[in-house]
Design a protein around this motif. Structure first.
Motif, short mmCIF file in Angstrom:
data_model
loop_
_atom_site.label_atom_id
_atom_site.label_comp_id
_atom_site.label_asym_id
_atom_site.label_seq_id
_atom_site.Cartn_x
_atom_site.Cartn_y
_atom_site.Cartn_z
N ALA A 87 0.83 -1.21 0.00
CA ALA A 87 0.00 0.00 0.00
C ALA A 87 0.86 1.26 0.00
CB ALA A 87 -0.93 0.00 1.20
N PHE A 88 2.01 1.22 0.66
CA PHE A 88 2.87 2.40 0.71
C PHE A 88 3.46 2.72 -0.67
CE2 PHE A 88 3.38 0.38 4.97
CZ PHE A 88 2.61 1.30 5.66
N PHE A 89 3.92 1.69 -1.38
CA PHE A 89 4.52 1.90 -2.69
C PHE A 89 3.47 2.27 -3.73
CE2 PHE A 89 7.39 -1.08 -0.50
CZ PHE A 89 8.53 -0.29 -0.50
N VAL A 90 2.33 1.62 -3.69
CA VAL A 90 1.26 1.91 -4.64
C VAL A 90 0.72 3.31 -4.39
CG1 VAL A 90 -1.07 1.24 -5.36
CG2 VAL A 90 0.68 -0.50 -5.01
N GLU A 91 0.57 3.70 -3.13
CA GLU A 91 0.08 5.04 -2.81
C GLU A 91 1.01 6.10 -3.39
OE1 GLU A 91 0.23 8.82 -1.01
OE2 GLU A 91 1.68 7.28 -0.44
N ARG A 92 2.29 5.89 -3.27
CA ARG A 92 3.27 6.86 -3.79
C ARG A 92 3.15 7.00 -5.30
NH1 ARG A 92 4.95 11.34 -2.50
NH2 ARG A 92 7.05 11.83 -3.09
N ASN A 93 3.04 5.87 -6.00
CA ASN A 93 2.90 5.91 -7.46
C ASN A 93 1.58 6.53 -7.88
OD1 ASN A 93 5.40 4.74 -7.89
ND2 ASN A 93 4.58 2.67 -7.91
N VAL A 94 0.51 6.20 -7.18
CA VAL A 94 -0.81 6.75 -7.51
C VAL A 94 -0.80 8.26 -7.29
CG1 VAL A 94 -3.20 6.86 -6.69
CG2 VAL A 94 -2.14 4.66 -7.14
N THR A 95 -0.23 8.72 -6.20
CA THR A 95 -0.19 10.16 -5.92
C THR A 95 0.60 10.89 -6.99
OG1 THR A 95 -0.38 9.75 -3.55
CG2 THR A 95 0.49 11.89 -4.22
N ARG A 96 1.70 10.33 -7.38
CA ARG A 96 2.53 10.96 -8.42
C ARG A 96 1.77 11.04 -9.74
NH1 ARG A 96 6.97 7.57 -8.36
NH2 ARG A 96 7.49 8.42 -6.33
N GLU A 97 0.98 10.01 -10.03
CA GLU A 97 0.24 9.98 -11.29
C GLU A 97 -1.00 10.87 -11.27
OE1 GLU A 97 -2.74 6.89 -13.47
OE2 GLU A 97 -0.92 6.04 -12.60
N VAL A 98 -1.69 10.91 -10.14
CA VAL A 98 -2.98 11.61 -10.06
C VAL A 98 -2.82 13.08 -9.71
CG1 VAL A 98 -5.19 11.63 -8.82
CG2 VAL A 98 -4.20 9.48 -9.54
N ALA A 99 -1.73 13.48 -9.10
CA ALA A 99 -1.54 14.86 -8.66
C ALA A 99 -1.79 15.88 -9.77
CB ALA A 99 -0.16 15.05 -8.05
N PRO A 100 -1.35 15.67 -11.00
CA PRO A 100 -1.65 16.66 -12.05
C PRO A 100 -3.14 16.77 -12.39
CG PRO A 100 0.17 15.26 -12.73
CD PRO A 100 -0.40 14.66 -11.48
N LEU A 101 -3.93 15.77 -12.04
CA LEU A 101 -5.36 15.80 -12.33
C LEU A 101 -6.16 16.53 -11.26
CD1 LEU A 101 -5.81 12.07 -13.42
CD2 LEU A 101 -5.39 14.07 -14.90
N VAL A 102 -5.53 16.81 -10.13
CA VAL A 102 -6.23 17.44 -9.01
C VAL A 102 -6.46 18.92 -9.32
CG1 VAL A 102 -6.05 18.09 -6.58
CG2 VAL A 102 -5.36 15.81 -7.34
N VAL A 103 -7.68 19.37 -9.06
CA VAL A 103 -8.04 20.75 -9.32
C VAL A 103 -8.41 21.40 -7.98
CG1 VAL A 103 -9.57 22.26 -10.61
CG2 VAL A 103 -8.95 20.03 -11.54
N ALA A 104 -7.93 22.60 -7.77
CA ALA A 104 -8.27 23.34 -6.55
C ALA A 104 -9.74 23.76 -6.60
CB ALA A 104 -7.37 24.55 -6.41
N ALA A 105 -10.24 24.25 -5.49
CA ALA A 105 -11.65 24.61 -5.38
C ALA A 105 -12.04 25.72 -6.39
CB ALA A 105 -11.95 25.08 -3.97
N ASN A 106 -11.11 26.60 -6.76
CA ASN A 106 -11.44 27.69 -7.68
C ASN A 106 -11.30 27.29 -9.15
OD1 ASN A 106 -8.69 27.55 -7.93
ND2 ASN A 106 -8.28 29.60 -7.15
N GLY A 107 -10.99 26.03 -9.43
CA GLY A 107 -10.92 25.56 -10.81
C GLY A 107 -9.53 25.55 -11.41
N GLU A 108 -8.54 26.08 -10.69
CA GLU A 108 -7.18 26.07 -11.20
C GLU A 108 -6.46 24.82 -10.71
OE1 GLU A 108 -5.22 29.64 -10.04
OE2 GLU A 108 -6.84 30.91 -10.73
N PRO A 109 -5.44 24.37 -11.46
CA PRO A 109 -4.68 23.19 -11.00
C PRO A 109 -4.07 23.44 -9.62
CG PRO A 109 -4.12 23.73 -13.26
CD PRO A 109 -4.98 24.85 -12.75
N ALA A 110 -4.14 22.44 -8.77
CA ALA A 110 -3.59 22.56 -7.41
C ALA A 110 -2.08 22.44 -7.45
CB ALA A 110 -4.18 21.49 -6.51
N GLN A 111 -1.42 23.02 -6.47
CA GLN A 111 0.03 22.90 -6.35
C GLN A 111 0.38 21.54 -5.79
OE1 GLN A 111 2.16 25.16 -7.49
NE2 GLN A 111 0.46 26.44 -8.14
N ALA A 112 1.30 20.84 -6.43
CA ALA A 112 1.68 19.50 -5.97
C ALA A 112 2.70 19.56 -4.88
CB ALA A 112 2.22 18.69 -7.14
#
Length: 112
Positions: A87-112
């Motif tokens: 779970a620790f290794f998969v979480e790290r890879n998932v976070t790295r992959e999904v972080a660019p898809l995360v959008v802040a509440a105002n619609g702009e990309p969130a800071q990673a």
């Protein structure tokens, strides 16, 4: 995708991973080392891991559906909560992959 979706998954990945490592150590203590009191520990941690793994599956499935993962990748992420330390290794890879898809509440990309 909102930051909360990724955060919920990350928290549950760490909680599930820690409980599974504790459960593994407890099983080793109970069956290989024949330690007194290990049976109660294994029971308590096993129940906690079982219930919290269900929450992990729900949050991982939510994240995977929003990230539009293929079925094989989603299955691997879901199974990571059953393999000690995975779970620790998969979480790290998932976070790295999904972080660019995360959008802040105002619609702009969130800071990673």
């Amino acid at each position: 995708m909102k930051q909360g979706t990724l955060t919920r998954y990350r928290v549950m990945a760490y909680v599930t991973g820690v409980l599974l490592v504790l459960l593994t150590l407890g099983v080793i203590a109970k069956y290989l080392l024949d330690m007194n009191g290990a049976a109660g520990f294994v029971t308590a941690v096993g129940i906690a891991h079982g219930w919290l793994y269900v929450v992990y599956v729900v949050f991982a499935f939510d994240l995977g559906s929003k990230a539009k993962w293929p079925l094989g990748k989603l299955a691997w992420v879901l199974l990571a909560g059953t393999i000690p330390t995975a779970a620790f290794f998969v979480e790290r890879n998932v976070t790295r992959e999904v972080a660019p898809l995360v959008v802040a509440a105002n619609g702009e990309p969130a800071q990673a």
